[in-house]
Design an enzyme around this catalytic site. Sequence first.
Site, PDB file in Angstrom:
ATOM      1  N   PRO A  79       0.827  -1.212   0.000  1.00  0.00           N
ATOM      2  CA  PRO A  79       0.000   0.000   0.000  1.00  0.00           C
ATOM      3  C   PRO A  79       0.861   1.262   0.000  1.00  0.00           C
ATOM      4  O   PRO A  79       1.811   1.381   0.762  1.00  0.00           O
ATOM      5  CB  PRO A  79      -0.788  -0.102   1.308  1.00  0.00           C
ATOM      6  N   CYS A  80       0.506   2.203  -0.856  1.00  0.00           N
ATOM      7  CA  CYS A  80       1.298   3.428  -0.996  1.00  0.00           C
ATOM      8  C   CYS A  80       0.578   4.660  -0.464  1.00  0.00           C
ATOM      9  O   CYS A  80       1.102   5.767  -0.560  1.00  0.00           O
ATOM     10  CB  CYS A  80       1.682   3.638  -2.457  1.00  0.00           C
ATOM     11  N   GLN A  81      -0.611   4.494   0.120  1.00  0.00           N
ATOM     12  CA  GLN A  81      -1.378   5.653   0.560  1.00  0.00           C
ATOM     13  C   GLN A  81      -0.600   6.533   1.538  1.00  0.00           C
ATOM     14  O   GLN A  81      -0.777   7.741   1.566  1.00  0.00           O
ATOM     15  CB  GLN A  81      -2.708   5.226   1.205  1.00  0.00           C
TER      16      GLN A  81
END
Length: 112
Positions: A79-81
């Site tokens: 996840p890159c959020q």
Amino acid sequence: CSPSVKPAMFGFCELFAGIGGFRLALESLGGDCVFSSEVDNYAAETYSLNFGDLPSAGDITTVPTEQIPQYDILVGGFPCQSFSTAGFQQGLNDHQTSNGRLYLEVCRVLSA
């Protein structure tokens, strides 16, 4: 992951599998998925619809590396959020979701 029908050219491990984008690409190149993980139940359901089996594991942070079969290639769409404008851009300091530190799981699996 399910065993391949034809002899595989290489085996791969897919972390943060989502709906299986890396698997789709690597299988088309002759790869065999030997392990996959996806924590999101909806993504895992879609993964199952796409490939006929659920990911091997859910939360990779709870999987001992000894339970991961040998592989030639490790892929992961963590996840890159925590780093993007889609999130709060807390990066490694995102202690609310811990997503900013999930890349460390890739390092843990690689170093085993």
